[in-house]
Structures are given as structure tokens and as C-alpha cells.
Design a protein around this motif. Structure first.
Motif, short mmCIF file in Angstrom:
data_model
loop_
_atom_site.label_atom_id
_atom_site.label_comp_id
_atom_site.label_asym_id
_atom_site.label_seq_id
_atom_site.Cartn_x
_atom_site.Cartn_y
_atom_site.Cartn_z
N GLU A 171 -24.93 -26.82 -19.99
CA GLU A 171 -24.82 -26.97 -21.44
C GLU A 171 -25.85 -26.12 -22.18
N TYR A 172 -25.37 -25.51 -23.26
CA TYR A 172 -26.20 -24.77 -24.20
C TYR A 172 -25.72 -25.13 -25.60
N ASP A 173 -26.58 -24.97 -26.57
CA ASP A 173 -26.13 -25.19 -27.95
C ASP A 173 -25.18 -24.09 -28.40
N VAL A 174 -25.49 -22.85 -28.00
CA VAL A 174 -24.70 -21.70 -28.44
C VAL A 174 -24.42 -20.80 -27.23
N ILE A 175 -23.16 -20.43 -27.06
CA ILE A 175 -22.76 -19.49 -26.02
C ILE A 175 -22.18 -18.26 -26.71
N THR A 200 -30.73 -24.05 -27.84
CA THR A 200 -30.67 -23.13 -26.71
C THR A 200 -29.47 -22.20 -26.86
N ALA A 201 -29.59 -21.01 -26.29
CA ALA A 201 -28.50 -20.04 -26.38
C ALA A 201 -28.42 -19.25 -25.09
N VAL A 202 -27.21 -18.79 -24.78
CA VAL A 202 -26.98 -17.94 -23.63
C VAL A 202 -26.05 -16.81 -24.03
N ILE A 203 -26.33 -15.62 -23.55
CA ILE A 203 -25.44 -14.48 -23.72
C ILE A 203 -24.78 -14.20 -22.38
N VAL A 204 -23.46 -14.10 -22.40
CA VAL A 204 -22.69 -13.74 -21.22
C VAL A 204 -22.28 -12.27 -21.36
N GLU A 205 -22.72 -11.44 -20.44
CA GLU A 205 -22.46 -10.00 -20.55
C GLU A 205 -22.02 -9.45 -19.19
N ARG A 206 -20.89 -8.75 -19.19
CA ARG A 206 -20.37 -8.23 -17.92
C ARG A 206 -20.88 -6.82 -17.61
#
Length: 476
Positions: free
Chosen positions: A8-12, A34-40
Motif C-alpha cells: 500500500e501507498y497513498d499515491v501510485i 507515501t508515493a511510488v513511481i512505477v517505471e519500465r
């Protein structure tokens, strides 16, 4: 893995380009969220490695050389191509994104490598892993180069924008398909770096078709002077390359390319496709939340239309509102502020919570030689929108321009809403005019009456004195 075991994150944020980075940073600023960046691919995105930064690094040395040659008392020779490419590589960090990842981590943003895909409300899949957002998922996947369906073109493995900005060798003969910003800028730096035969195949009857007509005319004339052949009303009918090979990004992809144009043909060492872009959403899982593949429509708070709950957002090129890095970052700032306000239950009456600058107020600079800088609406667009307009158009000929270089040639045009006596748009063409456009942007966005602009006195002797000449021409 089930959604119950999702991290879990607040912002994806799906997509780690400038828009994604800014959305994440603004959404969690001054909070414990909290935040996560998903980058390929690479954190920093298209702009950092394949578009804005490398292209401007290739263009700037030629602009400086041109300015030096146009100044009495300076002896200037030519460009050192290897040095230009080395400087370009310094700006792209040779495609090493570790500094961008460090920035994210320093700002409490986690980075997850892989292809992010929506899997339902507030759910994102990355490989075999699931992530859940407490507040928001932001789509920031951008666009990808489009390759026209011309027989033989894809089989020829043409260069796209990523190749031409990251070239490692300069083709002697080049065919460019397109007449927009990427095509014009690429033709500019290829000519400067030594490509001796450049042919542009332009489907329409002008370069930079969305700009004021004089802008495309002046760019076309300058390219012609640089030895570029511009063919209007032309598109390839067939492409042949017998020994195409994937030799890597920016390396010539095989042997001679033959481009058929009706009954004639052009031979080249490489072909560059700069014929537009399309949404990078095919693998995004839009169907899982009831959306069709393609561009993602948003409201002025950057919330995706057609999805309930105010949890899904889209910023940057993927929402098809203004495909420019600075506008994507603008969207992201608004989006991040909206996410933060909603998470904290705050009212959003302030203007900063709505993206309005892309409603006829977008600034842009095309870094050709001459540069083209514009903001707002062209005369044609304003008339089509129903405005009663007046225009002023004149050559840029002031003390500042004469001092800037001995061969200074430029032109300016403003579009005036006669009902409010404010600017709807402005276009400047000439050396270094990109540095002039923000003043026009402030006037357009601020709806500054022309009577007030009389009291914004330009410093002497600068090129900005053209504002006085425009106002004087309108007064007379």
C-alpha cells in the motif's frame, strides 16, 4: 497474489517522466503520505533521454556558431561533431538514471521497476506484484512515435525520434518524413552536423502547420538555405531496404534506403520518421476500470472522466491536452495539489486547483534556426473560435536586435481580442526569440489590457523593445 496482500501507498504513479515525478512530489509534499513511481524504462522519461534534453544539446552549438559568424570581430570555424555528441551524452548521463532515482528517494518517493498495469479500483500490477493506492493512481505514461503504414517502411527499421536525438553517426543522406516540430528540429541539427543531402517529405503545404504561416515559411527558407530539400504535398508510397538490421539506437540501420514517391524515388543512408505520436496505453489495463485504450480524457483537476471515486488521474501527453514537457509538469503540479487537498479534506476554491493554461494559453518554442516562439492562439484559431480579432505583424528591427547580431532577421505578430483589448496570442520568429516568449505568456494568461502594456517599458537596448514597436504600430 491477491489484492489483500498488495503493498500500500497513498499515491501510485505509473510513468516516471517529468510529469510523473512532479505529480508524486506535489501529492506528498509537506506530509507523511507515501508515493511510488512505477517505471519500465528510465526515471526521467522521454524528455531527459530521448527528446527535450538531447535535441536541445544538439541544436545549441549550431546556434552559438551561427551567432558568432554573424558578429564582426569574431573568428569562428565549425563544429566538432564528436565534442557535440559528447556534450549531448553528458546531459543524458549516457542513459544512466541513477541521479533521478536518487532524487526520488531523497523526496521519499519509492521507485519500482517494471510495466505498471491497472487491475481494478486503486490497484496496479507490476509483474507478479500488486500495489494498492489509498488515495490516487496517476497515469503518466506519455506517448510513443507513430510509424505510418507505408509499404516497406517498418521493415526498413527507420529511425524514430529516439534514434535521431541519440545518433552516434551522422548519415550523409537522410530522408525525413514529416514537417512538424521534430522533423524541423532534426533537419536543423543534421544539416549543422554535416549531413549533406537531406530531403523532407511533407504531406501538407507548410512546415509547422499549427503555427502562424510566416513561421513555417521562414523556417522552410532557412532550411533551404542550409541545403535541405523540402518537398510539400508529398508522402512516401513505398520504402525498400534489402539489408535492414537492428544495429542499435542512433546507429545507421543497414544499407541504402530507397524511398519511392509516386513515379520518382530518393536514395538515402537513413530514413527518419517524424510523423506524429500516439498514446502509450496499450499495456495499461484501461479496460479493468471501464476505459477504452487510447488517450485518457480528464477534467481540469486532471481527474479521469468515466471513472467514479476521484482516484484516477492522468497527466502529460497521455491526456492529449498539450503534448509538451512544460505543460505535462504543469498538469502534474495541479494534479498533485488536488490529490493532497482531497486527501486532507481541504476545499479547492483556489485557481491553482484547476488546469486552465492549456485552454488557448500554451507557450511553445521550436528550436530551429530561426527559432519560433509562440503562445496562445494564432489568428486563424482565434477567428475559428469566434473572436473578433485585430492583428499587428512586423519585422523585428530594434536597436537590441541590431546589436545582437549583424544579420538579425525576425518577425513578430500579436493577436488581439478587440472586445477586451487583450492579447489572445503572440508569435515571434528569429534568433533567440525563445527567451522573449514568457513576457507574452504573462500578458496572455493575465489578460493584461494593451493600455496597461504601454506602461511595461522595455529596457533599452534589448530585443524586447519590439513590444514597444508592436504597440506603436497598433496605435497608429
Amino acid at each position: 497474489m491477491t489484492s489483500d496482500s498488495a503493498a500500500e501507498y497513498d499515491v501510485i504513479v505509473i510513468g516516471g517522466g517529468p510529469a510523473g515525478e512532479n505529480a508524486a512530489a506535489y501529492a506528498i509534499a509537506d506530509s507523511e503520505r507515501t508515493a511510488v513511481i512505477v517505471e519500465r524504462e528510465l526515471v526521467g522519461g522521454e524528455c531527459s533521454y530521448w527528446a527535450c534534453m538531447p535535441s536541445k544539446a544538439l541544436l545549441r552549438p549550431a546556434h552559438v556558431l551561427s551567432g558568432a559568424k554573424a558578429m564582426a570581430g569574431i573568428t569562428a570555424s565549425g563544429l566538432d561533431v564528436d565534442a557535440v555528441l559528447k556534450r549531448r551524452d553528458a546531459f543524458t548521463h549516457k542513459h544512466d538514471d541513477s541521479s533521478q532515482v536518487d532524487w526520488a528517494n531523497d523526496n521519499r518517493i519509492e521507485v519500482v521497476r517494471g510495466t505498471g498495469r491497472l487491475a481494478g479500483e486503486r490497484l496496479v500490477e507490476v509483474g507478479g506484484r500488486q500495489l494498492r493506492a489509498r488515495h490516487a493512481v496517476v497515469l503518466a505514461t506519455g506517448t510513443k512515435a507513430a510509424v505510418p503504414d507505408v509499404p516497406g517502411l517498418r521493415d526498413a527499421l527507420p529511425w524514430i525520434s529516439r534514434d535521431v536525438t541519440n545518433l552516434h553517426e551522422v548519415p550523409r543522406r537522410v530522408v525525413i518524413i514529416g514537417g512538424g516540430v521534430v522533423a524541423c528540429e532534426a533537419a536543423t541539427w543534421l544539416a549543422a552536423l554535416g549531413a549533406s543531402e537531406i530531403t523532407m517529405l511533407v504531406r501538407g503545404n507548410a512546415l509547422l502547420g499549427n503555427a502562424e504561416p510566416f513561421a513555417g515559411e521562414r523556417v522552410a527558407a532557412a532550411l533551404s538555405d542550409a541545403g535541405v530539400r523540402v518537398l510539400f504535398g508529398t508522402q512516401p508510397t513505398r520504402v525498400v531496404r534489402a539489408d535492414a538490421k537492428d544495429s542499435g539506437e542512433g546507429w545507421i540501420h543497414g544499407g541504402v534506403v530507397t524511398v519511392e514517391i509516386g513515379d520518382s524515388e530518393v536514395e538515402a543512408d537513413e530514413i527518419v520518421v517524424a510523423a506524429g505520436r500516439g498514446p502509450a496505453t496499450a499495456e495499461l489495463g484501461l479496460g479493468s476500470v471501464g476505459l477504452a485504450d487510447g488517450y485518457v480524457e480528464v477534467d481540469d483537476r486532471l481527474t479521469v472522466r468515466g471513472v467514479d471515486g476521484d482516484w484516477l488521474y492522468a497527466v502529460g501527453d497521455v491526456n492529449h491536452r498539450a503534448a509538451l514537457t512544460h505543460m505535462g509538469k504543469y498538469h502534474a503540479r495541479v494534479c498533485g495539489d488536488v490529490i493532497a487537498a482531497r486527501a486532507e479534506g481541504r476545499a479547492m476554491a483556489d485557481a491553482r486547483y484547476a488546469a486552465t493554461a492549456d485552454h488557448g494559453q500554451v507557450p511553445q518554442v521550436v528550436f530551429t534556426a530561426p527559432e519560433v516562439a509562440s503562445v496562445g492562439q494564432t489568428e486563424a484559431a482565434a477567428r475559428k473560435a469566434g473572436y473578433a480579432v485585430e492583428t499587428v505583424e512586423l519585422d523585428i528591427a530594434v536597436a537590441g536586435s541590431a546589436l545582437a547580431r549583424d544579420d538579425y532577421a525576425g518577425r513578430a505578430k500579436i493577436v488581439i481580442d478587440t472586445a477586451t483589448d487583450t492579447l489572445l496570442g503572440a508569435t515571434f520568429v528569429g534568433p533567440e526569440v525563445g527567451e522573449l516568449i514568457h513576457a507574452a505568456t504573462v500578458a496572455v494568461v493575465g489578460k493584461v489590457p494593451l493600455a496597461t502594456l504601454w506602461h511595461a517599458v522595455p529596457a533599452y537596448p534589448t530585443v524586447s523593445e519590439l513590444w514597444l514597436r508592436l504597440l506603436e504600430a497598433r496605435r497608429s
